[in-house]
Write an enzyme that holds these catalytic residues in place. Structure first.
Site, short mmCIF file in Angstrom:
data_model
loop_
_atom_site.label_atom_id
_atom_site.label_comp_id
_atom_site.label_asym_id
_atom_site.label_seq_id
_atom_site.Cartn_x
_atom_site.Cartn_y
_atom_site.Cartn_z
N LYS A 67 -68.35 67.23 54.51
CA LYS A 67 -68.08 66.06 55.35
C LYS A 67 -66.62 65.64 55.13
O LYS A 67 -66.12 65.71 54.00
CB LYS A 67 -69.04 64.94 54.95
CG LYS A 67 -69.03 63.71 55.85
CD LYS A 67 -70.14 62.74 55.43
CE LYS A 67 -70.24 61.52 56.33
NZ LYS A 67 -71.36 60.64 55.96
N SER B 225 -74.36 59.50 59.83
CA SER B 225 -72.97 59.78 60.14
C SER B 225 -72.52 61.19 59.78
O SER B 225 -71.47 61.63 60.24
CB SER B 225 -72.09 58.78 59.39
OG SER B 225 -72.23 58.94 57.98
N SER C 69 -77.48 58.63 56.23
CA SER C 69 -76.54 59.55 56.89
C SER C 69 -76.69 61.02 56.54
O SER C 69 -76.01 61.85 57.14
CB SER C 69 -75.11 59.12 56.60
OG SER C 69 -74.75 58.11 57.49
N1 GLN Z 1 -76.29 54.57 60.10
C1 GLN Z 1 -76.09 53.73 58.97
C2 GLN Z 1 -74.83 52.93 59.19
O1 GLN Z 1 -74.33 52.99 60.25
C3 GLN Z 1 -75.99 54.55 57.72
C4 GLN Z 1 -74.71 55.27 57.61
C5 GLN Z 1 -74.57 56.05 56.35
O2 GLN Z 1 -75.53 56.32 55.64
N2 GLN Z 1 -73.33 56.36 56.04
O3 GLN Z 1 -74.36 52.24 58.37
#
Ligand code: GLN
Length: 500
Positions: free
Chosen positions: A81, A156, A180
């Site tokens: 990532k 994400s 994510s």
């Molecule tokens: N979708 C969640 C957010 O927008 C989790 C994102 C994540 O785990 N980085 O914060």
């Protein structure tokens, strides 16, 4: 010669290297050949690291030539990532504010993968600073789901998930603050694990919410998830939150079966409005499957998890607003031109550099932490967090693992939720409580709905990864899920016709 990485596993690669069926350089070239074939459609990567990959692959091939001992991930093409630092690459977090930023040190988890012989193919697209559930919040354009290019891969860590699902890498790493890794795992038919808080060092991973962030793997199979965990877990003196634990081989017990395993369906969560009934059914069917294998399946409730989402959307942004204060146009990445003074430099660099969701999070977080509101919002959310952790602890007195769907829906269409942040936030209703409690969970594919993968979330208490992976392995074997995405199958069919 190139090979289809989507049909290769970590163990298969090891055997193939030893048998000289292929070289590590050929595998790296195979990754880039697949990337050439699909990236215009998928866009899983922000940048490629061909030189680093070929150097790493040649080093593995030299060990093979010498008949030396191969390290654990020798020759395995991997992707990271784009919030994880690796010298020789850019680390952008898919944000304009970090455009052009070159890593000056290595993220520990990345370094551990490379020290184990993995071959770094490139850095993966993500929602900007990991804010989102669809990878649409990337400043560099969305990633598309290899199961249906009109749909999101989740987020994400959507690029990391899509890279594995498209056969552009065999393994990848993502980060999980509220879901994510697990949610994109579910939406792309891959296995994604969020380890217990403290299992994996976050050193070198750009912080979103430091009390929640964990790094974890994506893979096609549960065994490869365990093999990757073996490499990335462990104390790191550079991350004060990483914990000393005796080394564990997560692959050891995965085939031991689920006989007598106490499995609790989190009924109140499974029944929430907004969960696609077919996804709910798939979860219940898989629980049945586990019962058929000898697990003791029952229903339970973890009541405080109903407040998980609102608590997270105070705590997450609060911590993010503080962590993102460092991006001021002075030290990293983008700097506004023709400014009047230093305040103007800060303001304009940040306004130009951050995208809309990052700005939204910074504003919510700054408000929640401001004088007079701190106790009402941040303080309350912290209390909710404790309630959730306590409720989970109670449930784990009766059950070894807990089940929910990973995501209330299968992959949604690009653009479908982009205009409504709250509907997007709901994507993580099942995954967020796990981060708030600091415990571990995996998403394992358990079936499909209209040709799109469904993920089952298997939750364990602190440091119960081995148990969670054992249950996931049983699901994987029993569900008969075929992890070959339509995109990959299409390529194979095309190759078939060219040859004949
Ligand atoms: N979708 C969640 C957010 O927008 C989790 C994102 C994540 O785990 N980085 O914060």
């Amino acid at each position: 010669m190139t090979f289809d990485l989507s049909s290769l596993t970590v163990s298969g690669i090891r055997e193939g290297l030893i048998a000289r069926d292929f070289s590590a350089v050929e595998l790296a070239e195979s990754a880039y050949a697949r990337i050439d074939a699909v990236e215009t459609d998928v866009h899983a990567f922000n940048s490629l690291s061909r030189d680093l990959a070929l150097d790493a692959a040649r080093a593995v091939d030299a060990v093979v030539a010498d008949g030396g001992e191969l390290p654990r991930l020798a020759g395995v093409p991997v992707a990271f990532k784009d919030n994880m630092n690796l010298v020789g690459t850019m680390t952008t977090c898919s944000s304009r504010i970090l455009e052009g930023y070159r890593s000056v040190y290595d993220c520990t988890a990345v370094r551990r993968m490379l020290d184990a012989g993995a071959v770094p193919i490139g850095k993966c697209n993500m929602d900007e600073f990991a804010f989102g559930s669809s990878t649409e919040n990337s400043a560099f354009g969305p990633t598309r789901n290899p199961w249906d290019l009109e749909r999101v891969p989740g987020g994400s860590s959507g690029g990391s998930a899509a890279a594995v699902a498209a056969g552009e890498a065999v393994l990848s790493l993502g980060s999980d603050t509220g879901g994510s890794i697990r949610q994109p795992g579910a939406l792309t038919g891959t296995v994604g694990m969020k380890p217990t808080y403290g299992r994996v060092s976050r050193y070198g991973c750009v912080a979103f919410a430091s009390s929640l962030d964990q790094i974890g793997p994506f893979s096609k199979t549960v065994e490869e998830c365990a093999q990757t965990m073996n490499v990335i877990c462990g104390k790191d003196s550079m991350d004060a939150t990483s914990l000393e634990r005796p080394a564990e081989d997560f692959t050891l017990g995965i085939r031991d079966g689920v006989k007598g395993l106490r499995v609790g369906i989190m009924q109140d969560l499974v029944d929430i409005e907004g969960c696609d009934p077919r996804v709910r059914q798939s979860t219940l069917d898989t629980a049945e499957l586990l019962a058929g294998l000898g697990a003791e399946v029952g229903a339970t409730n973890v009541p405080a998890t109903q407040y998980g989402l609102p608590a997270y959307y105070i705590l997450g942004p609060a911590e993010a607003s503080s962590n993102l204060a460092r991006f001021d146009g002075i030290r990293y990445g983008h700097r506004a031109a023709d400014v009047e003074d230093v305040l103007d430099l800060y303001l304009r660099s940040r306004a130009e550099g951050f995208g809309p969701e990052a700005i939204r999070r910074i504003m919510i977080g700054t408000f929640a932490l401001s004088a007079g509101y701190y106790d009402a919002y941040y303080g309350q959310a912290q209390k909710v967090r404790t309630l959730i952790a306590n409720d989970f602890e109670r449930a784990f007195a009766d059950f070894d693992v807990l089940l929910t769907p990973t995501s209330p829906t299968t992959a949604f269409k690009i653009g479908e939720k982009a205009a409504n942040p709250v509907s997007m936030y709901l994507s993580d209703v099942y995954t967020i409580p796990v981060n708030l409690a600091g415990i571990c969970a995996v998403s394992v594919p358990c079936g499909t709905v209209e040709g799109l993968p469904v993920g089952l979330q298997i939750i364990g208490t602190h440091f119960a990864e081995a148990t969670v992976l054992r249950a996931a392995y049983a699901v994987e074997q029993a569900s008969g899920f075929d992890s070959v995405s339509p995109l990959v199958r299409g390529l194979a069919d095309k190759r078939g016709t060219t040859v004949s």
